[in-house]
Design an enzyme around this catalytic site. Structure first.
Site, PDB file in Angstrom:
ATOM      1  CD  GLN A   1     -30.960  16.060   8.042  1.00 56.46           C
ATOM      2  OE1 GLN A   1     -31.410  16.122   9.196  1.00 56.46           O
ATOM      3  NE2 GLN A   1     -31.750  15.912   7.000  1.00 56.46           N
ATOM      4  CG  HIS A   2     -27.962  13.667  12.928  1.00 56.71           C
ATOM      5  ND1 HIS A   2     -28.854  14.251  13.806  1.00 56.71           N
ATOM      6  CD2 HIS A   2     -27.386  14.687  12.267  1.00 56.71           C
ATOM      7  CE1 HIS A   2     -28.817  15.561  13.677  1.00 56.71           C
ATOM      8  NE2 HIS A   2     -27.941  15.858  12.739  1.00 56.71           N
ATOM      9  N   PRO A   3     -26.712   9.524  10.460  1.00 53.87           N
ATOM     10  CG  PRO A   3     -25.632   8.859   8.489  1.00 53.87           C
ATOM     11  CD  PRO A   3     -26.288  10.035   9.147  1.00 53.87           C
TER      12      PRO A   3
END
Lengths: 509, 170
Positions: free
Chosen positions: A442-444
């Protein structure tokens, strides 16, 4: 009610002038828009996704939320190279961006991460230098500690298992007011208790005069000579994104806040940021793995805060354990089998607990432009160091679940049967191929990263692109490295800092 | 924008914080399964999509008593069709491709040719399980399985049967 100009309903070209055009309305764009509008600048925010008011997305079933306000219907994949798992990358697509869909978790970056950045020439990003920015946004979004009584039984069981093994857990901090613990933050808070940017920031921006346009896809920044003159794009006519009316926003300055998957694409199409070869590279994802424990007693893990406790016990090894819960349907989809083999798991859906493990990764991801469509293509080559951590992390999480009394543990391996306590020691974690591992992100972050040199980075220490002096980037893509913790707060803090740097510059004659 | 149900009216309770008044809303009640599903007009989906999907759903949700409740399968497949019709380009492409792979490739895993729907439900389930365990093609099984399961568990009858009704801690 937040006032938004609906690109879909407009039906004709959109052209306007402003001081600052901001591409994206998520954790980066909303913060920049608010502070610049409150500084007296004429701000236009262009958001690709629709405007779904909070009281509507909060009333959606999870699958409705995914189809209306998640990007790509949650089908985005970073293709694993070598022995890396392929990673499902989820993000929001709508006014408020991913902030409307997070669990509300608010971590500051660890001091050692910030110190590393400051040693790389970003001296203002030290722990002391970032403290005021964190303080501002923490106050803005009302960061508070989740009380222990808000923990779900799923989380409590895992924490109890950890306590038996001497692994401490701590209460998380989240941007909430009046949370009642419905465990569905990822699909929009049904009580407006989560202070996502569409609640905490964008109304402030609009009150200060900012205009927000939804369903508006920005293709590129228009550059004349050495300066940007605005952005061009088109209004979207429906979820399929059919081409609609043209958009041209003339602006003195442009801020890209389209996220780590899209900001590098827009820059690349605009001919900006190419000289360093850093554009689109250095993508980090915080690869995350879920482990599920099945218990004899009902757990009903959705009753409680979606995310409430964490353990940084192995933080020095780059591992973070995060409480989480996902809808029962998705949980059941991760269980092996079809038909009769799957039915036995469905019957005990209320008896499962889940916990997440996340890696503080070295990078190895890349965003590519997609010749067949506007969505980016992503690849991810996990470093050997990170890949070696995966079996260790999963074994540790399984141990904790068994210590908590789980009768079976489901590991994130496609089609794998659950293991029982006696299986743990001999289970061949290390030999499971990357392609068999279920992994999500969920954290690019980091695909337009900040740096001290134009040869090795895309933006300068203020967030301005090295190539074009009036194009800025303010989102997760500018983070120099991954954080090892949920990045929402750091993205907001960095965006606040970029906004103040911009307002200093714009105020000058 | 068309929703499958009308959003609930906001409640009256108001809490305050440093940011200002925040309206508290009534929690979403169990999903409105009784409301007819409407597919967005104009979205391109092959006519055979729902039939292929139904073959997968029947296999997935069958149990020792046999195939699942046909009405619920129809509801879930119609909702899935709506989901796919609203997805943006790549999301829809992935769903269509996954369903196509499961329809035509999965039977090969049990040495049969032809569409998945031509197999009896038990053999379908076995074929799909083998795809799921196959490594790279496991992704093809995961996407439709995830969405079908998600919607299956949003149906109030499923929630009643599995004791997973929507509820909050407080």
């Amino acid at each position: 009610m937040l006032e938004v100009i609906s690109g879909r309903a407009r039906g004709r070209d959109f052209s306007t002038d402003c001081d600052v055009a901001i591409v994206g309305s998520g954790a980066g764009g909303a913060v920049v828009a608010t502070y610049l509008a409150e500084a007296g600048l004429d701000v236009v925010v262009l958001e690709e996704g629709p405007h779904v008011p909070t009281r509507e997305y909060g009333a959606m079933r999870p699958s409705e939320s995914i189809r209306h306000v998640w990007r790509d219907a949650a089908m985005t994949l970073a293709l694993g190279l070598g022995d890396s798992p392929s990673i499902n990358v989820t993000a929001g697509r709508g006014v408020g961006g991913s902030s409307a869909l997070t669990g509300g978790v608010c971590f500051r970056a660890h001091d050692h991460v910030l110190d590393e950045w400051s040693k790389e020439g970003l001296s203002e990003l030290s722990a002391a230098g970032m403290d005021p920015w964190y303080s501002i946004v923490e106050k803005d979004v009302h960061v508070e500690t989740v009380p222990e009584e808000m923990r779900s039984k799923s989380t409590r069981l895992f924490v109890e298992g950890g306590a038996k093994l001497g692994i401490p857990f701590h209460s998380m901090r989240r941007n909430t007011v009046g949370c009642t613990g419905c465990g569905r933050c990822n699909f929009g808070c049904p009580h407006q208790a989560k202070m996502s940017v569409d609640i905490a920031y964008l109304p402030r921006a609009v009150r200060a005069g900012a205009r927000i346009v939804s369903d508006c896809l920005v293709d590129r920044v228009r550059v004349d000579g050495s300066r940007a003159t605005g952005v061009v794009g088109r209004l979207l006519d429906g979820p399929g994104g059919k081409p609609g009316s043209d958009v041209f926003v003339r602006a003195r300055h442009v801020v890209l806040s389209a996220g780590a998957m899209y900001s590098p694409l827009v820059l690349g199409r605009s001919g900006i940021g190419r000289r360093s070869r850093a554009l689109g590279r250095n993508l980090t994802l915080h690869p995350s793995f879920r482990v599920i424990g099945r218990f004899r007693e009902p757990v009903r893990g959705w009753e409680g805060a979606l995310q409430s406790a964490y353990s940084d016990h192995w933080e020095n090894e780059g591992m973070l354990l995060n409480s989480v819960f996902i809808p029962n349907g998705i949980l059941m989809a991760t269980m092996p089998g079809f038909g009769k083999a799957h039915a036995k798991w469905r019957k005990t859906a209320a008896h499962v607990a889940i916990f997440g493990g996340m890696l503080h990764d070295d990078g190895g991801g890349r965003v590519w432009s997609n010749p067949f469509g506007r969505e980016p293509f992503m690849t991810y080559r996990m470093s050997k160091r990170d890949r070696a951590k995966v079996p260790i992390l999963l074994r540790r999480m399984a141990e904790i679940f068994f210590a908590a009394g789980a009768t079976e543990v489901f590991l994130p391996f496609f089609g794998a049967d659950p293991i029982e306590p006696d299986d743990l020691e001999s289970y061949p974690f290390e030999s499971v191929k990357g392609m068999k591992i279920e992994c999500s992100s969920q954290h690019p972050l980091g695909s337009c990263h900040m740096g001290a040199s134009p040869e090795s980075s895309v933006v300068d220490p203020d967030g301005k692109t090295w190539d074009v002096p009036n194009v800025w980037v303010a989102d997760g893509s500018i983070l120099p490295t991954s954080l090892g913790v949920n990045p929402q707060l750091t993205i907001m803090a960095m965006a606040a800092r970029v906004a103040f740097k911009m307002s200093e510059r714009l105020a000058k004659p | 924008m068309h929703y499958l149900h009308q959003p609930r009216a906001p409640g009256a309770a108001v809490v305050s914080c440093s940011i200002g008044p925040v309206r508290k809303l009534e929690l979403l009640a169990p999903p409105p399964a009784h409301v007819a599903v409407a597919v967005r007009e104009g979205a391109f989906l092959p006519a055979a999509f729902e039939l292929r999907l139904r073959a997968i759903a029947e296999a997935l949700f069958s149990d020792e008593k046999g195939p699942p409740d046909p009405d619920r399968v129809v509801w879930v497949c119609a909702d899935f069709r709506d989901f796919a019709s609203r997805a943006t380009g790549r999301g829809r492409f992935v769903l269509l491709l996954s369903v196509w792979v499961l329809t035509w490739i999965a039977p090969l895993f049990v040495w049969r040719f032809g569409p998945l729907a031509a197999l009896d439900v038990e053999l379908r389930a076995e074929a799909l399980e083998r795809v799921e365990r196959s490594g790279l093609l496991g992704f093809a099984a995961l996407a439709p399985k995830a969405m079908l399961c998600l919607m299956w568990f949003e149906h109030p009858d499923t929630q009643r049967e599995t004791h997973t009704e929507v509820s909050c801690l407080k």
